[in-house]
Motif scaffolding. Structure first.
Motif, PDB file in Angstrom:
ATOM      1  N   GLY A  40      46.323-112.266  39.266  1.00  0.00           N
ATOM      2  CA  GLY A  40      45.403-111.240  39.301  1.00  0.00           C
ATOM      3  C   GLY A  40      45.591-110.280  37.929  1.00  0.00           C
ATOM      4  N   GLY A  41      46.570-110.417  37.200  1.00  0.00           N
ATOM      5  CA  GLY A  41      47.104-109.630  36.206  1.00  0.00           C
ATOM      6  C   GLY A  41      46.860-110.119  34.976  1.00  0.00           C
ATOM      7  N   HIS A  42      47.381-109.368  33.815  1.00  0.00           N
ATOM      8  CA  HIS A  42      47.418-109.909  32.668  1.00  0.00           C
ATOM      9  C   HIS A  42      48.757-110.028  32.158  1.00  0.00           C
ATOM     10  CE1 HIS A  42      47.731-105.419  32.336  1.00  0.00           C
ATOM     11  NE2 HIS A  42      48.558-105.481  31.288  1.00  0.00           N
ATOM     12  N   PRO A  43      48.892-111.093  30.941  1.00  0.00           N
ATOM     13  CA  PRO A  43      50.195-111.268  30.572  1.00  0.00           C
ATOM     14  C   PRO A  43      50.880-109.864  29.845  1.00  0.00           C
ATOM     15  CG  PRO A  43      48.820-112.653  29.494  1.00  0.00           C
ATOM     16  CD  PRO A  43      47.973-111.825  30.226  1.00  0.00           C
ATOM     17  N   VAL A  44      52.263-109.654  30.299  1.00  0.00           N
ATOM     18  CA  VAL A  44      53.111-108.534  29.794  1.00  0.00           C
ATOM     19  C   VAL A  44      54.277-109.102  29.165  1.00  0.00           C
ATOM     20  CG1 VAL A  44      54.228-106.345  30.594  1.00  0.00           C
ATOM     21  CG2 VAL A  44      52.165-107.212  31.640  1.00  0.00           C
ATOM     22  N   PHE A  45      54.528-108.364  28.007  1.00  0.00           N
ATOM     23  CA  PHE A  45      55.700-108.824  26.944  1.00  0.00           C
ATOM     24  C   PHE A  45      57.081-108.578  27.787  1.00  0.00           C
ATOM     25  CE2 PHE A  45      57.849-109.681  23.112  1.00  0.00           C
ATOM     26  CZ  PHE A  45      58.876-108.436  23.075  1.00  0.00           C
ATOM     27  N   LEU A  46      57.884-109.673  27.696  1.00  0.00           N
ATOM     28  CA  LEU A  46      59.135-109.382  28.395  1.00  0.00           C
ATOM     29  C   LEU A  46      60.114-109.208  27.378  1.00  0.00           C
ATOM     30  CD1 LEU A  46      59.237-111.888  31.278  1.00  0.00           C
ATOM     31  CD2 LEU A  46      58.777-109.588  31.477  1.00  0.00           C
ATOM     32  N   ILE A  47      60.169-110.051  26.191  1.00  0.00           N
ATOM     33  CA  ILE A  47      61.298-110.064  25.354  1.00  0.00           C
ATOM     34  C   ILE A  47      60.946-110.948  24.249  1.00  0.00           C
ATOM     35  CG2 ILE A  47      62.815-112.085  26.092  1.00  0.00           C
ATOM     36  CD1 ILE A  47      65.289-109.863  25.941  1.00  0.00           C
ATOM     37  N   GLN A  48      61.772-110.714  23.125  1.00  0.00           N
ATOM     38  CA  GLN A  48      61.495-111.534  21.796  1.00  0.00           C
ATOM     39  C   GLN A  48      62.902-111.880  21.672  1.00  0.00           C
ATOM     40  OE1 GLN A  48      58.752-110.757  18.397  1.00  0.00           O
ATOM     41  NE2 GLN A  48      60.667-110.738  17.418  1.00  0.00           N
ATOM     42  N   LEU A  49      63.206-113.396  21.253  1.00  0.00           N
ATOM     43  CA  LEU A  49      64.359-113.732  20.731  1.00  0.00           C
ATOM     44  C   LEU A  49      64.326-114.304  19.147  1.00  0.00           C
ATOM     45  CD1 LEU A  49      65.543-115.730  23.706  1.00  0.00           C
ATOM     46  CD2 LEU A  49      66.284-113.613  23.302  1.00  0.00           C
ATOM     47  N   VAL A  50      65.173-113.988  18.434  1.00  0.00           N
ATOM     48  CA  VAL A  50      65.034-114.321  17.130  1.00  0.00           C
ATOM     49  C   VAL A  50      66.191-115.293  16.440  1.00  0.00           C
ATOM     50  CG1 VAL A  50      64.758-113.338  14.602  1.00  0.00           C
ATOM     51  CG2 VAL A  50      63.819-112.104  16.676  1.00  0.00           C
ATOM     52  N   LYS A  51      67.300-115.037  16.890  1.00  0.00           N
ATOM     53  CA  LYS A  51      68.437-115.675  16.276  1.00  0.00           C
ATOM     54  C   LYS A  51      68.750-117.054  16.834  1.00  0.00           C
ATOM     55  CE  LYS A  51      70.725-111.373  14.807  1.00  0.00           C
ATOM     56  NZ  LYS A  51      71.869-110.444  15.129  1.00  0.00           N
ATOM     57  N   SER A  52      69.347-118.010  16.307  1.00  0.00           N
ATOM     58  CA  SER A  52      69.843-119.326  16.900  1.00  0.00           C
ATOM     59  C   SER A  52      70.752-119.018  17.979  1.00  0.00           C
ATOM     60  CB  SER A  52      70.170-120.162  15.941  1.00  0.00           C
ATOM     61  OG  SER A  52      71.008-120.975  16.205  1.00  0.00           O
ATOM     62  N   GLY A  53      70.653-119.491  19.132  1.00  0.00           N
ATOM     63  CA  GLY A  53      71.664-119.583  20.121  1.00  0.00           C
ATOM     64  C   GLY A  53      71.792-118.022  21.060  1.00  0.00           C
ATOM     65  N   GLU A  54      70.539-117.168  20.479  1.00  0.00           N
ATOM     66  CA  GLU A  54      70.668-115.935  21.071  1.00  0.00           C
ATOM     67  C   GLU A  54      70.585-115.826  22.679  1.00  0.00           C
ATOM     68  OE1 GLU A  54      67.693-113.349  19.390  1.00  0.00           O
ATOM     69  OE2 GLU A  54      68.649-111.563  19.934  1.00  0.00           O
ATOM     70  N   VAL A  55      71.290-115.088  23.137  1.00  0.00           N
ATOM     71  CA  VAL A  55      71.071-114.697  24.426  1.00  0.00           C
ATOM     72  C   VAL A  55      70.929-113.320  24.904  1.00  0.00           C
ATOM     73  CG1 VAL A  55      72.385-114.849  26.939  1.00  0.00           C
ATOM     74  CG2 VAL A  55      72.703-116.533  25.174  1.00  0.00           C
ATOM     75  N   LYS A  56      69.872-112.802  25.815  1.00  0.00           N
ATOM     76  CA  LYS A  56      69.546-111.539  25.934  1.00  0.00           C
ATOM     77  C   LYS A  56      69.598-111.453  27.540  1.00  0.00           C
ATOM     78  CE  LYS A  56      67.568-109.819  22.125  1.00  0.00           C
ATOM     79  NZ  LYS A  56      66.268-109.049  21.257  1.00  0.00           N
ATOM     80  N   LYS A  57      69.673-110.349  28.060  1.00  0.00           N
ATOM     81  CA  LYS A  57      69.810-110.008  29.494  1.00  0.00           C
ATOM     82  C   LYS A  57      68.935-108.886  29.969  1.00  0.00           C
ATOM     83  CE  LYS A  57      73.958-112.632  31.270  1.00  0.00           C
ATOM     84  NZ  LYS A  57      75.038-112.417  32.238  1.00  0.00           N
ATOM     85  N   GLN A  58      68.022-108.957  30.928  1.00  0.00           N
ATOM     86  CA  GLN A  58      67.170-107.675  31.173  1.00  0.00           C
ATOM     87  C   GLN A  58      67.618-107.799  32.782  1.00  0.00           C
ATOM     88  OE1 GLN A  58      63.056-108.227  30.370  1.00  0.00           O
ATOM     89  NE2 GLN A  58      63.509-107.674  28.173  1.00  0.00           N
ATOM     90  N   LYS A  59      68.524-107.036  33.350  1.00  0.00           N
ATOM     91  CA  LYS A  59      69.061-106.817  34.600  1.00  0.00           C
ATOM     92  C   LYS A  59      69.223-108.436  35.145  1.00  0.00           C
ATOM     93  CE  LYS A  59      66.242-102.760  35.620  1.00  0.00           C
ATOM     94  NZ  LYS A  59      65.361-102.003  36.426  1.00  0.00           N
ATOM     95  N   ARG A  60      68.398-109.003  36.166  1.00  0.00           N
ATOM     96  CA  ARG A  60      68.531-110.367  36.596  1.00  0.00           C
ATOM     97  C   ARG A  60      68.049-111.521  35.687  1.00  0.00           C
ATOM     98  NH1 ARG A  60      65.637-111.114  40.431  1.00  0.00           N
ATOM     99  NH2 ARG A  60      64.222-109.228  40.115  1.00  0.00           N
ATOM    100  N   LEU A  61      67.384-111.030  34.741  1.00  0.00           N
ATOM    101  CA  LEU A  61      66.720-112.181  33.883  1.00  0.00           C
ATOM    102  C   LEU A  61      67.577-112.471  32.613  1.00  0.00           C
ATOM    103  CD1 LEU A  61      64.279-110.993  35.608  1.00  0.00           C
ATOM    104  CD2 LEU A  61      62.958-111.428  33.380  1.00  0.00           C
ATOM    105  N   THR A  62      67.936-113.792  32.390  1.00  0.00           N
ATOM    106  CA  THR A  62      68.646-114.109  31.212  1.00  0.00           C
ATOM    107  C   THR A  62      67.817-114.936  30.409  1.00  0.00           C
ATOM    108  OG1 THR A  62      70.745-113.871  32.334  1.00  0.00           O
ATOM    109  CG2 THR A  62      70.819-114.990  30.301  1.00  0.00           C
ATOM    110  N   PHE A  63      67.688-114.613  29.109  1.00  0.00           N
ATOM    111  CA  PHE A  63      66.839-115.280  28.369  1.00  0.00           C
ATOM    112  C   PHE A  63      67.670-116.161  27.073  1.00  0.00           C
ATOM    113  CE2 PHE A  63      62.594-113.692  29.562  1.00  0.00           C
ATOM    114  CZ  PHE A  63      63.236-112.313  30.000  1.00  0.00           C
ATOM    115  N   GLN A  64      67.583-117.126  26.663  1.00  0.00           N
ATOM    116  CA  GLN A  64      68.231-118.002  25.770  1.00  0.00           C
ATOM    117  C   GLN A  64      67.359-118.555  24.755  1.00  0.00           C
ATOM    118  OE1 GLN A  64      70.873-120.733  28.148  1.00  0.00           O
ATOM    119  NE2 GLN A  64      72.449-119.315  27.919  1.00  0.00           N
TER     120      GLN A  64
END
Lengths: 111, 114
Positions: A40-64
């Motif tokens: 029922g909501g709208h999309p909300v930005f979480l993160i942006q990745l730019v570099k090859s092989g980049e890994v970022k964490k936000q608490k329990r969320l891990t983005f690769q």
């Protein structure tokens, strides 16, 4: 044309289980973004990745971001009911103005 | 304060009618977008304006006409509404030329064509 696919389409997990969604682009991306849309909501930005092989964490969320910059993943550790929603990846096409959104992965969490 | 606002939130109308959706952002962004999200949740870009200039115009029926009176506003007018136009329409904005390209979405307008 450029396509961005996500799998799985749906994922139903027990609270406390882990969750992963995968994003694949038909072309190399300069960057990739992740968004979350609650029911029922709208999309909300979480993160942006730019570099090859980049890994970022936000608490329990891990983005690769893959080495070839054509794929990405979002992993949630120990899901909670607040994680329910649809997760979208998105990558720019051509110039930076246009975002191509993935098909989304809908996460349902059983309490 | 709402960053990106849309009106109306819900719109129910008959086939063949003409309707408009309005969007305003108070973030000082220079680029605004209209997206259509169908029942399967696919998000498809329709239009984009940068500094009031149309820069993206996807394969959208010409019954859809966007208008940007200024950088903070982007409206969408739809003529001769059809059943297939039923969807949630999201407005979004962003600021170009910065490291993070995140888009800020409005709350959406749920359009139902009967």
């Amino acid at each position: 044309g450029q396509q961005v696919m996500q799998i799985p389409q749906y994922q139903h997990v027990q609270e406390g289980e882990d969750f992963t969604t995968y994003c694949n682009s038909s072309t190399t991306l300069s960057n990739i973004q992740w968004y979350k849309q609650r029911p029922g909501g709208h999309p909300v930005f979480l993160i942006q990745l730019v570099k090859s092989g980049e890994v970022k964490k936000q608490k329990r969320l891990t983005f690769q971001f893959g080495e070839a910059k054509k794929n990405s993943s979002l992993h949630i550790t120990a899901t909670q009911t607040t994680d329910v929603g649809t997760y979208f990846c998105a990558g720019p096409r051509g110039g930076s103005y246009k975002l191509i959104f993935g098909s989304g992965t809908r996460l349902l969490v059983r309490p | 304060d709402t960053a990106v606002s849309q009106t109306p939130k819900y719109l129910v109308t008959q086939m063949g009618n003409d309707k408009s959706i309005k969007c305003e952002q108070n973030l000082g962004h220079d680029t605004m977008y209209w997206y259509k999200q169908d029942s399967k949740k696919f998000l498809k870009i329709m239009f984009s304006y940068n500094n009031k200039e149309l820069i993206i115009n996807e394969t959208v029926p010409n019954r859809f006409s966007p208008k940007s009176p200024d950088k903070a506003h982007l409206n969408l007018h739809i003529n001769s509404l059809e059943l297939g136009d039923s969807a949630v329409y999201f407005c979004a904005s962003r600021h170009t030329g910065v490291a993070y390209n995140e888009q800020f979405f409005g709350p959406g307008t749920r359009l139902t064509v009967l």
